[in-house]
Design a protein around this motif. Structure first.
Motif: not given
Ligand SMILES: [Mg+2]
Lengths: 168, 184
Positions: A45-46, B86, B79, B82, A20, A43, B51
């Motif tokens: 992430s924020n 995904n 989240t 995300t 990530t 992936v 998450s």
């Protein structure tokens, strides 16, 4: 071989298959390389604490994770490091862009740089500092160490390591 | 219907699947109602149940259900984007939306006022977002599992808590037991 490729080769050689990331100019090449590899699920992430949650889940699901982020993230993730990664004893290599060191053009970055190593030390997080490119020769050993001891481990990579900030 | 009643009602559905359960009272309630190796209890780190569940679902094939709360989702609102971007079709995020921070004494959350988490999830790009009443949770959850599609369930229910003890299991024991259940 480019340093970006060397770093990602070491991740792959250590069976890291879930990465990530939070964007960073210096780590952009590594992140691009991570995205390009078939063997790695990338992936983004924020926020870095969210990323650590993703990594914790991936590891419990059987994939070795890693997180790529800036050192300001240490301020964001202290609670997650203490109450999730360390408390449940999980391995987490953290490849960190160490902003606010020599050659830094942005003054505000120094404000977190001066706390970075102290916070990592306070958390008893094993910390390695890459200053010249040959320091990355140890990355393979650092990753093996991380998954041997099931701890978060910090790899700080400063501007000198990356060759400065270009024209800034 | 309050959260503990919902958890009691859906325990037979949860039992067969990997469950990542939110910090505080939700984990304490699930632990009391049906403690088993497929439950991962969060003892700290508010906001990350969704998450952890997503990472787990992306890493392996078994169905994963994250039990989250409205307050916890608000603390990690990113989240939802995300998750949307995904997609893991073995993943279900169940948000028990009682409009309050239950574990800290039922202070109101913004989800209990103007904010609609189901609309936030849709705006983030989540494709299967279902809202249900507490009474219909078991049926809705089973349908989501059977659909084989990543689903966000927002369960609208009453706030309220029961008295129960904290979890005293060692976190490494919880985690190790859970990982063996994942690999089994
Ligand atoms: Mg709530």
């Amino acid at each position: 071989m480019s340093i970006d490729r060397k770093i990602v080769d070491d991740l792959v050689a250590n069976d890291i298959s879930f990465v990530t990331t939070v964007p960073c100019k210096q780590l952009a090449g590594v992140i691009e390389e991570v995205e390009a590899r078939d063997g790695i699920l990338h992936v983004p992430s924020n926020k870095e604490d969210e990323g650590m949650g993703l990594c914790a889940g991936a590891w419990m699901g059987g994939k070795r994770p890693a997180i790529i982020m800036q050192n300001t993230a240490i301020g964001v993730t202290i609670n997650t490091l203490a109450t999730l990664i360390q408390y449940y004893r999980m391995p987490l290599p953290m490849l960190i862009s160490y902003r606010g060191e020599l050659r830094e053009p942005v003054a505000c970055q120094v404000e977190m740089a001066v706390h970075t190593k102290a916070l990592l030390a306070q958390l008893n997080i094993p910390t390695y500092h890459f200053h010249t490119q040959s320091d990355a020769d140890e990355l393979d050993a650092i990753l093996k160490y991380t998954f041997m001891c099931n701890k978060p481990v910090a790899i700080l990579t400063d501007a000198s390591f990356w060759g400065g900030y270009g024209d800034q | 219907m309050i959260r503990s009643e919902i958890l009691r009602a859906i325990a037979p559905v949860l039992r067969d699947h990997l469950v990542v359960c939110n910090i505080g009272l939700p984990s304490q309630e699930l632990h009391m109602i049906d403690d088993n190796a497929k439950n991962f209890y969060m003892l700290g780190t508010m906001g990350l149940a969704s998450s952890i569940g997503l990472g787990l679902a992306l890493a392996q094939d078994k169905t994963v259900i994250s039990i989250d709360g409205d307050g916890s989702v608000l603390t990690n609102l990113g989240t939802l984007s995300t998750i949307a971007n995904n997609v893991a079709d073995n993943y279900i995020l169940m948000i028990i939306d009682n409009g309050s921070y239950g574990s800290t004494g039922d202070q109101p959350t913004y989800a209990g006022r103007k904010t609609r988490l189901e609309k936030v999830a849709e705006a983030c790009g989540c494709e299967n977002v279902i809202t249900c009443r507490g009474e219909d949770t078991g049926e809705t959850l089973q349908a989501a599992i059977d659909s084989g599609k990543m689903t966000i369930i927002v369960v609208k229910c009453d706030s309220g808590n029961i008295k129960l003890p904290v979890i005293t299991m060692d976190p490494v024991v919880i985690r190790d037991r859970f990982m063996k259940a994942v690999a089994d």
